[in-house]
Design an enzyme around this catalytic site. Structure first.
Site, PDB file in Angstrom:
ATOM      1  N   GLY A 200      -0.347  -0.773  -0.800  1.00  0.00           N
ATOM      2  CA  GLY A 200       0.390  -1.650   0.106  1.00  0.00           C
ATOM      3  C   GLY A 200       1.899  -1.463   0.055  1.00  0.00           C
ATOM      4  N   SER A 201       2.369  -0.526  -0.785  1.00  0.00           N
ATOM      5  CA  SER A 201       3.825  -0.341  -0.901  1.00  0.00           C
ATOM      6  C   SER A 201       4.394   0.313   0.362  1.00  0.00           C
ATOM      7  CB  SER A 201       4.172   0.494  -2.141  1.00  0.00           C
ATOM      8  OG  SER A 201       3.524   1.746  -2.088  1.00  0.00           O
TER       9      SER A 201
ATOM     10  N   SER B 219      -1.201   7.444  -7.540  1.00  0.00           N
ATOM     11  CA  SER B 219      -0.839   8.318  -8.671  1.00  0.00           C
ATOM     12  C   SER B 219      -0.116   7.517  -9.752  1.00  0.00           C
ATOM     13  CB  SER B 219      -0.005   9.515  -8.200  1.00  0.00           C
ATOM     14  OG  SER B 219       1.004   9.188  -7.283  1.00  0.00           O
TER      15      SER B 219
HETATM   16  N1  LIG Z   1      -9.381  -0.412  -7.855  1.00  0.00           N
HETATM   17  C1  LIG Z   1      -8.525   0.120  -6.965  1.00  0.00           C
HETATM   18  N2  LIG Z   1      -7.231   0.354  -7.328  1.00  0.00           N
HETATM   19  C2  LIG Z   1      -6.387   0.868  -6.423  1.00  0.00           C
HETATM   20  N3  LIG Z   1      -6.714   1.226  -5.154  1.00  0.00           N
HETATM   21  C3  LIG Z   1      -7.981   1.021  -4.748  1.00  0.00           C
HETATM   22  C4  LIG Z   1      -8.938   0.448  -5.632  1.00  0.00           C
HETATM   23  N4  LIG Z   1     -10.119   0.345  -4.951  1.00  0.00           N
HETATM   24  C5  LIG Z   1      -9.917   0.827  -3.727  1.00  0.00           C
HETATM   25  N5  LIG Z   1      -8.632   1.241  -3.584  1.00  0.00           N
HETATM   26  C6  LIG Z   1      -8.127   1.918  -2.374  1.00  0.00           C
HETATM   27  O1  LIG Z   1      -7.957   3.274  -2.747  1.00  0.00           O
HETATM   28  C7  LIG Z   1      -6.643   3.728  -2.470  1.00  0.00           C
HETATM   29  C8  LIG Z   1      -6.000   4.392  -3.691  1.00  0.00           C
HETATM   30  O2  LIG Z   1      -6.531   5.644  -3.904  1.00  0.00           O
HETATM   31  P1  LIG Z   1      -5.680   6.741  -4.667  1.00  0.00           P
HETATM   32  O3  LIG Z   1      -6.511   7.976  -4.662  1.00  0.00           O
HETATM   33  O4  LIG Z   1      -4.329   6.813  -4.087  1.00  0.00           O
HETATM   34  O5  LIG Z   1      -5.586   6.121  -6.146  1.00  0.00           O
HETATM   35  S1  LIG Z   1      -5.151   6.858  -7.492  1.00  0.00           S
HETATM   36  O6  LIG Z   1      -3.974   7.688  -7.206  1.00  0.00           O
HETATM   37  O7  LIG Z   1      -6.276   7.665  -7.960  1.00  0.00           O
HETATM   38  O8  LIG Z   1      -4.847   5.781  -8.436  1.00  0.00           O
HETATM   39  C9  LIG Z   1      -5.835   2.520  -2.134  1.00  0.00           C
HETATM   40  O9  LIG Z   1      -5.118   2.921  -0.995  1.00  0.00           O
HETATM   41  P2  LIG Z   1      -3.581   2.566  -0.751  1.00  0.00           P
HETATM   42  O10 LIG Z   1      -3.618   1.091  -0.460  1.00  0.00           O
HETATM   43  O11 LIG Z   1      -3.242   3.394   0.435  1.00  0.00           O
HETATM   44  O12 LIG Z   1      -2.750   2.895  -1.945  1.00  0.00           O
HETATM   45  C10 LIG Z   1      -6.823   1.410  -1.847  1.00  0.00           C
HETATM   46  O13 LIG Z   1      -6.985   1.248  -0.459  1.00  0.00           O
HETATM   47  N1  LIG Z   2       9.372  -1.580   5.145  1.00  0.00           N
HETATM   48  C1  LIG Z   2       8.086  -1.230   5.177  1.00  0.00           C
HETATM   49  N2  LIG Z   2       7.705  -0.011   4.771  1.00  0.00           N
HETATM   50  C2  LIG Z   2       6.397   0.337   4.790  1.00  0.00           C
HETATM   51  N3  LIG Z   2       5.398  -0.471   5.195  1.00  0.00           N
HETATM   52  C3  LIG Z   2       5.729  -1.707   5.623  1.00  0.00           C
HETATM   53  C4  LIG Z   2       7.082  -2.151   5.619  1.00  0.00           C
HETATM   54  N4  LIG Z   2       7.104  -3.421   6.041  1.00  0.00           N
HETATM   55  C5  LIG Z   2       5.839  -3.767   6.317  1.00  0.00           C
HETATM   56  N5  LIG Z   2       5.001  -2.743   6.078  1.00  0.00           N
HETATM   57  C6  LIG Z   2       3.528  -2.796   6.258  1.00  0.00           C
HETATM   58  O1  LIG Z   2       2.953  -2.751   4.941  1.00  0.00           O
HETATM   59  C7  LIG Z   2       1.711  -2.052   4.995  1.00  0.00           C
HETATM   60  C8  LIG Z   2       1.750  -0.896   4.018  1.00  0.00           C
HETATM   61  O2  LIG Z   2       0.469  -0.311   3.994  1.00  0.00           O
HETATM   62  P1  LIG Z   2       0.252   1.227   3.691  1.00  0.00           P
HETATM   63  O3  LIG Z   2       1.229   2.059   4.437  1.00  0.00           O
HETATM   64  O4  LIG Z   2      -1.212   1.480   3.895  1.00  0.00           O
HETATM   65  O5  LIG Z   2       0.637   1.294   2.143  1.00  0.00           O
HETATM   66  P2  LIG Z   2      -0.016   2.169   0.992  1.00  0.00           P
HETATM   67  O6  LIG Z   2      -0.416   3.500   1.605  1.00  0.00           O
HETATM   68  O7  LIG Z   2       1.071   2.321  -0.033  1.00  0.00           O
HETATM   69  O8  LIG Z   2      -1.195   1.395   0.496  1.00  0.00           O
HETATM   70  C9  LIG Z   2       1.506  -1.619   6.430  1.00  0.00           C
HETATM   71  O9  LIG Z   2       0.693  -2.552   7.082  1.00  0.00           O
HETATM   72  C10 LIG Z   2       2.925  -1.623   6.999  1.00  0.00           C
HETATM   73  O10 LIG Z   2       2.954  -1.839   8.387  1.00  0.00           O
END
Ligand SMILES: Nc1ncnc2c1ncn2[C@@H]1O[C@H](COP(=O)(O)OS(=O)(=O)O)[C@@H](OP(=O)(O)O)[C@H]1O
Ligand SMILES: Nc1ncnc2c1ncn2[C@@H]1O[C@H](COP(=O)(O)OP(=O)(O)O)[C@@H](O)[C@H]1O
Length: 198
Positions: A35-36, A106
């Site tokens: 969510g970053s 990561s």
């Molecule tokens: N337990 C747990 N912890 C973290 N994330 C979780 C988990 N389960 C499912 N997800 C979903 O998987 C995405 C992260 O996968 P990654 O391959 O980037 O993770 S890692 O680098 O191996 O830690 C991550 O996506 P992003 O939100 O885009 O970061 C989540 O949607």
């Molecule tokens: N300044 C910002 N930068 C990036 N994403 C943002 C920002 N503000 C709000 N958001 C929202 O936050 C969410 C980030 O999700 P995502 O890009 O999937 O993050 P991650 O891949 O790190 O999990 C999206 O819904 C995006 O629209």
């Protein structure tokens, strides 16, 4: 261990492939909590690079875990293997002359350094998407934090699994109210300043 495998040196090499594409291949490695903003910013950066005639490939956590790494869980051991495979893949893509963008949590410094060490100097750009946990949890785009807090997901990064923040990343995208578009622009500008793109 002797494995009887010999490395083949081919006539068309990385330099020639990069030259044909008119660019310097590298890996732009985004790291940060779920969510970053990694996927959103990576997508915008790739669009901007493509608009500038660059040849790119975006490797994204969720997508890669559907295919190549579909056998892996979120245990520490499997996260290490996840990033090891991605790093080797990224190295092959760099060898093909591409600008690779990766968007994986990561969480471990050791694995990010593994990728750095696979590549030549200046080919690895670590980008810390430094969005605090409270903000990520507030966004919760996939409802995963809510599930993690309710105990429905175990080993969730930032809640029940560690995240080791980078100590000296090449680029940090600070959470200071700037939009995803502004972060992508900042990233593009800094890549230019580093001479990675012209
Ligand atoms: N337990 C747990 N912890 C973290 N994330 C979780 C988990 N389960 C499912 N997800 C979903 O998987 C995405 C992260 O996968 P990654 O391959 O980037 O993770 S890692 O680098 O191996 O830690 C991550 O996506 P992003 O939100 O885009 O970061 C989540 O949607
Ligand atoms: N300044 C910002 N930068 C990036 N994403 C943002 C920002 N503000 C709000 N958001 C929202 O936050 C969410 C980030 O999700 P995502 O890009 O999937 O993050 P991650 O891949 O790190 O999990 C999206 O819904 C995006 O629209």
């Amino acid at each position: 261990m002797e494995n009887n495998i010999v490395w083949h040196q081919h006539d068309v090499d990385k330099q020639r492939r990069a030259q044909a594409k008119g660019q310097k291949p590298c890996v732009v490695w985004l790291t940060g909590l779920s969510g970053s903003g990694k996927s959103t910013i990576a997508n915008l950066l790739e669009k901007k690079l493509a608009d500038n005639g660059k040849h790119t490939y975006l490797l994204d956590g969720d997508n890669v875990r559907h295919g190549l790494n579909g056998d892996l869980t979120f245990s520490d051991k499997d996260r290490v293997e996840n990033i090891r495979r991605i790093s080797e893949l990224a190295k092959l893509f760099v060898d093909s002359g591409l600008i690779v963008i990766t968007a994986f949590i990561s969480p471990f410094k050791g694995e990010r350094d593994y990728c750095r060490n696979l590549l030549q100097e200046n080919e690895f750009v670590e980008v810390f998407v430094d969005t605090p946990l409270e903000e990520c949890e507030k966004r919760d785009p996939k409802g995963l934090y809510q599930k993690a807090r309710a105990g429905e997901i175990t080993d969730f990064t930032g809640i029940s699994s560690p995240y080791e923040a980078p100590e000296s990343p090449e680029i940090t995208l600070n959470f200071s109210g700037q939009s995803a578009q502004e972060s992508a622009e900042q990233l593009f500008t800094q890549l230019k300043q580093k001479g990675l793109i012209d």
